[in-house]
Design a protein around this motif. Structure first.
Motif, mmCIF file in Angstrom:
data_model
loop_
_atom_site.group_PDB
_atom_site.id
_atom_site.type_symbol
_atom_site.label_atom_id
_atom_site.label_comp_id
_atom_site.label_asym_id
_atom_site.label_seq_id
_atom_site.Cartn_x
_atom_site.Cartn_y
_atom_site.Cartn_z
ATOM 1 N N GLU A 90 -13.048 -86.456 31.167
ATOM 2 C CA GLU A 90 -11.712 -85.835 31.818
ATOM 3 C C GLU A 90 -11.958 -84.236 31.696
ATOM 4 N N GLY A 91 -11.275 -83.713 32.770
ATOM 5 C CA GLY A 91 -11.682 -82.128 32.648
ATOM 6 C C GLY A 91 -10.418 -81.685 33.448
ATOM 7 N N TYR A 92 -9.874 -80.408 33.132
ATOM 8 C CA TYR A 92 -9.003 -79.565 33.988
ATOM 9 C C TYR A 92 -9.759 -78.202 34.089
ATOM 10 N N PHE A 93 -9.683 -77.700 35.647
ATOM 11 C CA PHE A 93 -9.804 -76.284 36.026
ATOM 12 C C PHE A 93 -8.551 -75.680 36.155
ATOM 13 N N LYS A 94 -8.695 -74.346 36.301
ATOM 14 C CA LYS A 94 -7.556 -73.585 36.580
ATOM 15 C C LYS A 94 -7.000 -73.998 37.828
ATOM 16 N N ARG A 95 -5.526 -74.117 38.233
ATOM 17 C CA ARG A 95 -5.177 -74.532 39.380
ATOM 18 C C ARG A 95 -3.673 -73.951 39.835
ATOM 19 N N GLU A 96 -3.629 -73.785 40.773
ATOM 20 C CA GLU A 96 -2.247 -73.304 41.089
ATOM 21 C C GLU A 96 -1.034 -74.070 40.875
ATOM 22 N N ILE A 97 -0.160 -73.364 40.312
ATOM 23 C CA ILE A 97 1.037 -74.079 39.751
ATOM 24 C C ILE A 97 2.193 -74.066 40.940
ATOM 25 N N LYS A 98 2.401 -75.355 41.487
ATOM 26 C CA LYS A 98 3.052 -75.421 42.772
ATOM 27 C C LYS A 98 4.403 -75.818 42.632
ATOM 28 N N THR A 99 4.797 -76.321 41.386
ATOM 29 C CA THR A 99 6.140 -76.914 41.175
ATOM 30 C C THR A 99 7.061 -76.006 40.137
ATOM 31 N N GLY A 105 -18.691 -62.688 32.433
ATOM 32 C CA GLY A 105 -17.562 -63.646 32.660
ATOM 33 C C GLY A 105 -17.828 -64.919 32.047
ATOM 34 N N ALA A 106 -16.855 -65.783 32.174
ATOM 35 C CA ALA A 106 -16.897 -67.195 31.600
ATOM 36 C C ALA A 106 -16.415 -68.028 32.819
ATOM 37 N N GLU A 107 -16.972 -69.363 32.595
ATOM 38 C CA GLU A 107 -16.644 -70.329 33.571
ATOM 39 C C GLU A 107 -16.131 -71.608 32.774
ATOM 40 N N PRO A 108 -14.733 -71.637 32.380
ATOM 41 C CA PRO A 108 -14.349 -72.607 31.520
ATOM 42 C C PRO A 108 -13.761 -73.697 32.060
ATOM 43 N N GLN A 109 -13.315 -74.814 31.155
ATOM 44 C CA GLN A 109 -12.464 -76.124 31.654
ATOM 45 C C GLN A 109 -12.265 -76.550 30.230
ATOM 46 N N TYR A 110 -10.977 -77.206 30.534
ATOM 47 C CA TYR A 110 -10.362 -78.214 29.408
ATOM 48 C C TYR A 110 -11.259 -79.351 29.519
ATOM 49 N N THR A 111 -11.585 -79.992 28.542
ATOM 50 C CA THR A 111 -12.019 -81.232 28.459
ATOM 51 C C THR A 111 -11.464 -82.378 27.450
ATOM 52 N N ARG A 112 -11.517 -83.560 27.938
ATOM 53 C CA ARG A 112 -10.801 -84.687 27.129
ATOM 54 C C ARG A 112 -11.900 -85.767 27.289
ATOM 55 N N TYR A 113 -12.524 -86.391 26.126
ATOM 56 C CA TYR A 113 -13.304 -87.283 25.892
ATOM 57 C C TYR A 113 -12.683 -88.492 25.286
ATOM 58 N N GLN A 130 -8.707 -88.381 20.613
ATOM 59 C CA GLN A 130 -9.160 -87.969 21.866
ATOM 60 C C GLN A 130 -9.936 -86.595 21.545
ATOM 61 N N ARG A 131 -11.256 -86.511 22.039
ATOM 62 C CA ARG A 131 -12.092 -85.430 21.720
ATOM 63 C C ARG A 131 -11.459 -84.401 22.744
ATOM 64 N N LEU A 132 -10.806 -83.150 22.127
ATOM 65 C CA LEU A 132 -9.978 -82.239 23.308
ATOM 66 C C LEU A 132 -11.109 -80.797 22.738
ATOM 67 N N SER A 133 -11.116 -80.226 23.985
ATOM 68 C CA SER A 133 -11.900 -78.885 23.697
ATOM 69 C C SER A 133 -11.782 -78.155 24.879
ATOM 70 N N LEU A 134 -12.181 -76.784 24.972
ATOM 71 C CA LEU A 134 -12.359 -75.784 26.057
ATOM 72 C C LEU A 134 -13.711 -75.553 26.129
ATOM 73 N N THR A 135 -14.361 -75.943 27.117
ATOM 74 C CA THR A 135 -15.840 -75.755 27.395
ATOM 75 C C THR A 135 -16.127 -74.979 28.417
ATOM 76 N N GLY A 136 -17.422 -74.731 28.688
ATOM 77 C CA GLY A 136 -18.025 -73.973 29.880
ATOM 78 C C GLY A 136 -19.209 -72.992 29.323
ATOM 79 N N TRP A 137 -19.174 -71.937 30.068
ATOM 80 C CA TRP A 137 -20.536 -71.064 29.980
ATOM 81 C C TRP A 137 -20.027 -69.618 30.324
#
Length: 239
Positions: free
Chosen positions: A91-100, A140-148, A227-234
């Motif tokens: 499972e992953g999460y990239f930056k998204r627009e907060i609409k609510t 720069g960095a290309e990150p995402q939050y991940t959950r295993y 759950q294996r939580l982390s901030l990952t990327g390059w």
């Protein structure tokens, strides 16, 4: 946000040995704690997987709407490919627009996590990474939050993708009390596939390594209690 007591010179010397290292207490403690809490409670993770050699991503709602038969079919195909050394599911999460409502607790915490995304490309972070790696081309960095969770994995691979200019992969651990028998290890390999050492997920520890290192995330067992939580990327250079 970076821990001001880091000995960057010593870290740079360590990195030279094998182009990889673990940086303990990378962030200030309160920042890491808030990231962990936000990931556990407020992040709308999506499931990422490879099916028939194509990348797929489904939101939690989309996954819930699948029939048990559809889920079983996806898992069967994903695991079949993995038996040949191909693919992943996590499972992953990239930056998204907060609409609510931007002032809700959940969205305030998401906004904070987005600030961390931006901070990774700040001069403070990039300067630190440049000093550690000796590479002055990082922009720069290309990150995402991940959950295993149990059943998730990432098979053996390289992070080199044509046109992406990835230089260094990173995994910032946000999990506490991880047991090595649960799987989810950052496993390194020789060029011929022989396993090298594996790094266990640890809280507020940055695993940083050159993308030339072959690696995987080992299968998370059904009996994993966390759950294996982390901030990952390059960290990337100009294409």
């Amino acid at each position: 946000m970076i821990n001001p007591s880091l000995n960057v010179g010593a870290l740079a010397n360590e990195f030279k040995t094998d182009r990889r290292l673990m940086v303990h207490n990378f962030l200030q403690a309160d920042i890491a704690e808030r990231m962990r809490s936000a990931c556990m409670q407020h992040v709308p993770f999506s499931t990422h997987y490879v099916l028939n050699n194509m990348y797929h991503s489904k939101t939690a709602v989309e996954m819930d709407n699948l029939t048990q038969q559809d889920k079983a079919s996806i898992n069967k195909q994903v695991f079949s490919a993995a038996s040949q050394g191909v693919g992943f599911i996590y499972e992953g999460y990239f930056k998204r627009e907060i609409k609510t409502d931007p002032n809700s607790v959940a969205n305030l915490e998401l906004a904070f996590l987005h600030q961390v995304f931006d901070y990774l490309s700040s001069e403070e972070v990039l300067s630190t990474i440049k000093q550690i790696t000796g590479n002055q081309d990082i922009i720069g960095a290309e990150p995402q939050y991940t959950r295993y969770a149990p059943g998730h994995f990432l098979t053996r691979h390289l992070d080199v993708i044509p046109g992406r200019a990835r230089r260094y992969a990173f995994v910032l651990g946000l999990t506490k009390g991880w047991h090595p028998d649960w799987g989810g290890l950052l496993q390194f390999y020789e060029q011929d596939g022989t396993p090298r050492n594996a790094w266990i997920p640890q809280f507020n520890v940055l695993s940083l390594f050159d993308v030339s290192h072959i690696h995987s995330v080992t299968y998370v067992t059904p009996f994993a209690a966390e759950q294996r939580l982390s901030l990952t990327g390059w960290f990337v250079a100009k294409p």
